[in-house]
Design a protein around this motif. Structure first.
Motif, PDB file in Angstrom:
ATOM      1  N   THR A   9       3.525 -14.379  -6.579  1.00 31.02           N
ATOM      2  CA  THR A   9       2.371 -13.567  -6.939  1.00 31.02           C
ATOM      3  C   THR A   9       2.319 -12.259  -6.144  1.00 31.02           C
ATOM      4  OG1 THR A   9       0.991 -14.759  -5.334  1.00 31.02           O
ATOM      5  CG2 THR A   9       0.979 -15.558  -7.611  1.00 31.02           C
ATOM      6  N   GLY A  10       3.255 -12.071  -5.235  1.00 26.86           N
ATOM      7  CA  GLY A  10       3.310 -10.836  -4.473  1.00 26.86           C
ATOM      8  C   GLY A  10       3.897  -9.696  -5.284  1.00 26.86           C
ATOM      9  N   PHE A  11       3.942  -8.537  -4.680  1.00 23.10           N
ATOM     10  CA  PHE A  11       4.439  -7.331  -5.333  1.00 23.10           C
ATOM     11  C   PHE A  11       5.842  -7.527  -5.894  1.00 23.10           C
ATOM     12  CE2 PHE A  11       6.046  -2.776  -4.397  1.00 23.10           C
ATOM     13  CZ  PHE A  11       5.785  -2.382  -5.691  1.00 23.10           C
ATOM     14  N   ILE A  12       6.747  -8.023  -5.067  1.00 23.08           N
ATOM     15  CA  ILE A  12       8.125  -8.237  -5.507  1.00 23.08           C
ATOM     16  C   ILE A  12       8.196  -9.434  -6.454  1.00 23.08           C
ATOM     17  CG2 ILE A  12      10.504  -8.577  -4.767  1.00 23.08           C
ATOM     18  CD1 ILE A  12       9.158  -5.965  -3.819  1.00 23.08           C
ATOM     19  N   GLY A  13       7.516 -10.502  -6.085  1.00 20.58           N
ATOM     20  CA  GLY A  13       7.629 -11.753  -6.833  1.00 20.58           C
ATOM     21  C   GLY A  13       7.226 -11.651  -8.282  1.00 20.58           C
ATOM     22  N   GLU A  31       3.488 -20.454  -4.686  1.00 25.77           N
ATOM     23  CA  GLU A  31       2.766 -19.482  -3.898  1.00 25.77           C
ATOM     24  C   GLU A  31       1.536 -20.152  -3.294  1.00 25.77           C
ATOM     25  OE1 GLU A  31       3.515 -18.628  -7.307  1.00 25.77           O
ATOM     26  OE2 GLU A  31       2.001 -20.118  -7.754  1.00 25.77           O
ATOM     27  N   ARG A  32       1.060 -19.579  -2.226  1.00 25.95           N
ATOM     28  CA  ARG A  32      -0.069 -20.192  -1.523  1.00 25.95           C
ATOM     29  C   ARG A  32      -1.321 -20.211  -2.380  1.00 25.95           C
ATOM     30  NH1 ARG A  32      -1.684 -18.718   4.740  1.00 25.95           N
ATOM     31  NH2 ARG A  32      -2.986 -20.546   5.115  1.00 25.95           N
ATOM     32  N   SER A  33      -1.471 -19.196  -3.245  1.00 24.80           N
ATOM     33  CA  SER A  33      -2.674 -19.117  -4.074  1.00 24.80           C
ATOM     34  C   SER A  33      -2.777 -20.269  -5.061  1.00 24.80           C
ATOM     35  CB  SER A  33      -2.703 -17.781  -4.831  1.00 24.80           C
ATOM     36  OG  SER A  33      -1.566 -17.649  -5.671  1.00 24.80           O
ATOM     37  N   SER A  34      -1.646 -20.920  -5.369  1.00 24.91           N
ATOM     38  CA  SER A  34      -1.672 -22.068  -6.286  1.00 24.91           C
ATOM     39  C   SER A  34      -1.634 -23.391  -5.527  1.00 24.91           C
ATOM     40  CB  SER A  34      -0.496 -21.996  -7.263  1.00 24.91           C
ATOM     41  OG  SER A  34       0.739 -22.088  -6.575  1.00 24.91           O
ATOM     42  N   GLY A  35      -1.820 -23.314  -4.196  1.00 16.72           N
ATOM     43  CA  GLY A  35      -1.934 -24.529  -3.408  1.00 16.72           C
ATOM     44  C   GLY A  35      -0.673 -24.975  -2.699  1.00 16.72           C
ATOM     45  N   VAL A  36       0.394 -24.182  -2.753  1.00 18.01           N
ATOM     46  CA  VAL A  36       1.644 -24.538  -2.081  1.00 18.01           C
ATOM     47  C   VAL A  36       1.713 -23.803  -0.737  1.00 18.01           C
ATOM     48  CG1 VAL A  36       4.156 -24.533  -2.179  1.00 18.01           C
ATOM     49  CG2 VAL A  36       2.824 -24.910  -4.271  1.00 18.01           C
ATOM     50  N   ASP A  37       1.717 -24.543   0.344  1.00 16.72           N
ATOM     51  CA  ASP A  37       1.801 -23.957   1.681  1.00 16.72           C
ATOM     52  C   ASP A  37       3.214 -24.198   2.212  1.00 16.72           C
ATOM     53  OD1 ASP A  37       1.573 -23.063   4.257  1.00 16.72           O
ATOM     54  OD2 ASP A  37      -0.271 -24.171   4.702  1.00 16.72           O
ATOM     55  N   GLY A 165       5.709   1.376  -5.846  1.00 14.15           N
ATOM     56  CA  GLY A 165       5.694   1.346  -7.294  1.00 14.15           C
ATOM     57  C   GLY A 165       4.530   0.559  -7.850  1.00 14.15           C
ATOM     58  N   PRO A 166       4.399   0.507  -9.157  1.00 10.98           N
ATOM     59  CA  PRO A 166       3.304  -0.218  -9.809  1.00 10.98           C
ATOM     60  C   PRO A 166       3.363  -1.716  -9.537  1.00 10.98           C
ATOM     61  CG  PRO A 166       4.397   1.287 -11.348  1.00 10.98           C
ATOM     62  CD  PRO A 166       5.257   1.232 -10.123  1.00 10.98           C
ATOM     63  N   GLY A 167       2.181  -2.333  -9.460  1.00  9.51           N
ATOM     64  CA  GLY A 167       2.105  -3.784  -9.348  1.00  9.51           C
ATOM     65  C   GLY A 167       1.723  -4.316  -7.990  1.00  9.51           C
ATOM     66  N   ASP A 168       1.559  -3.435  -7.008  1.00  9.12           N
ATOM     67  CA  ASP A 168       1.237  -3.884  -5.653  1.00  9.12           C
ATOM     68  C   ASP A 168      -0.271  -4.100  -5.510  1.00  9.12           C
ATOM     69  OD1 ASP A 168       1.730  -4.617  -3.054  1.00  9.12           O
ATOM     70  OD2 ASP A 168       2.390  -2.646  -2.377  1.00  9.12           O
ATOM     71  N   SER A 169      -0.677  -4.607  -4.363  1.00  9.78           N
ATOM     72  CA  SER A 169      -2.087  -4.855  -4.068  1.00  9.78           C
ATOM     73  C   SER A 169      -2.875  -3.547  -4.069  1.00  9.78           C
ATOM     74  CB  SER A 169      -2.205  -5.528  -2.697  1.00  9.78           C
ATOM     75  OG  SER A 169      -3.541  -5.571  -2.260  1.00  9.78           O
ATOM     76  N   THR A 170      -4.183  -3.667  -4.270  1.00  9.17           N
ATOM     77  CA  THR A 170      -5.062  -2.503  -4.175  1.00  9.17           C
ATOM     78  C   THR A 170      -5.715  -2.399  -2.804  1.00  9.17           C
ATOM     79  OG1 THR A 170      -6.888  -3.800  -5.108  1.00  9.17           O
ATOM     80  CG2 THR A 170      -5.574  -2.482  -6.651  1.00  9.17           C
ATOM     81  N   ASP A 171      -5.375  -3.309  -1.904  1.00  8.47           N
ATOM     82  CA  ASP A 171      -5.899  -3.291  -0.536  1.00  8.47           C
ATOM     83  C   ASP A 171      -4.928  -2.521   0.350  1.00  8.47           C
ATOM     84  OD1 ASP A 171      -6.738  -3.719   2.043  1.00  8.47           O
ATOM     85  OD2 ASP A 171      -6.913  -5.885   1.874  1.00  8.47           O
ATOM     86  N   PRO A 172      -5.320  -1.355   0.871  1.00  5.82           N
ATOM     87  CA  PRO A 172      -4.408  -0.553   1.688  1.00  5.82           C
ATOM     88  C   PRO A 172      -3.850  -1.272   2.907  1.00  5.82           C
ATOM     89  CG  PRO A 172      -6.341   0.726   1.084  1.00  5.82           C
ATOM     90  CD  PRO A 172      -6.626  -0.703   0.689  1.00  5.82           C
TER      91      PRO A 172
END
Length: 305
Positions: A9-13, A31-37, A165-172
């Motif tokens: 779910t990251g920029f590259i991924g 990914e961690r967001s889906s519960g995999v640590d 490039g496009p697709g990265d986070s919006t948090d600086p």
């Protein structure tokens, strides 16, 4: 072919996931967001058993801005090394023929390096501003070498410059540097600010790799048998932070003044990779035009901000 992407779910991924699906591969994600640590060995070994991959793209990483990695150095180092060790140990137990492809950051080069050559990669200390993150990536390499020597696990390690490039986070604070500057300048334009502050002197020089180029290199690595000692990915051209700010200003139409806030310390003075070995490895590779890449990035964030 079964392929597992860690950190999908990251920029590259997420860009890699889109590319591999379009190419017809059977792709699994974690990914961690889906519960995999991935810091949990039990979860990693369960994941590998469930997905049975032939190739793992290890994109999982704990990082952030220079300020972030200096504020949480122990967490950054521990998480990156732990995730990597769990992956190699699990593969050694389940199926050592699984191949790992993983990008490393060129901030892992010595802090005083200028033109970064592979043979000089481990010849000095990582810059203090990225000490935790850079050394965690060196540790990932050492782990790949140890597990190749004992278990025969094959790894392709590639060192990339800064990505944008496009697709990265919006948090600086959690986006890549050039994208973060683009976000902040767009916000300054929207707010009709008269000044835009660049953190630091603007003097450090950086090489940038557009996201499409990054993904194309990773996909081409599928055809490489093994490459534990990393190869640089780059064309050997850098831009100062000040130059990049000027290009972003043109692309987004910001009419204010660029001011350099020297209260923030600069990172490494120069980060340009020597791409000689890369050119020998991928002789026909052509990098995306830098300014067009910035324009594409601005258009992407204009829709989100």
């Amino acid at each position: 072919m079964n392929i597992l992407i860690l950190g999908s779910t990251g920029f590259i991924g997420k860009n890699l996931l889109k590319k591999l699906i379009a190419m017809g591969y059977n792709v699994f994600t974690a990914e961690r967001s889906s519960g995999v640590d991935l810091r949990s060995y039990e979860q990693v070994i369960s994941l590998l058993r469930r997905t049975n991959p032939e190739v793992v793209f290890n994109l999982a990483s704990h990082g952030g801005s220079v300020h972030y990695v200096k504020t949480f150095p122990a967490d950054v180092f521990f998480d990156n090394v732990q995730m990597s060790l769990n992956l190699y140990k699990a593969i050694s137990e389940i199926n050592p023929s699984i191949k790992i492809i993983q990008p490393l950051s060129n901030c892992s080069y010595p802090g005083d390096s200028q033109i970064q050559k592979e043979e000089e990669w481990l010849s000095g200390d990582v810059h203090p501003s990225v000490f935790s993150f850079g050394n965690s990536k060196r540790s990932v390499y050492y782990g790949s070498k140890c597990y190749r020597n004992q278990y025969g696990i094959k790894t392709i390690n590639m060192i990339f410059p800064n990505t944008y490039g496009p697709g990265d986070s919006t948090d600086p604070n959690h986006t890549h540097a050039l994208n973060g500057m683009a976000i902040r300048m767009l916000k300054a334009k929207i707010s009709k600010d008269r000044k835009f502050f660049v953190w630091g002197t603007g003097a450090p020089i950086r090489e940038w790799v557009y996201i499409d180029d990054f993904i194309e290199v990773l996909v081409r690595c599928l055809k490489i048998e093994a490459q534990e000692y990393p190869v640089n990915v780059g064309h050997g051209r850098g831009y100062s932070i000040a130059d990049s700010a000027a290009l972003i200003k043109i692309a987004c139409g910001f009419n204010g003044q660029i001011v350099f806030d020297t209260k923030y310390k600069d990172g490494d003075p120069i980060k340009i990779v020597d791409g000689s070995r890369f050119k020998n490895l991928f002789k026909d590779f052509e990098f995306y035009d830098h300014f067009k890449g910035i324009e594409n990035t601005i258009r992407y964030y204009e829709k989100l901000i």
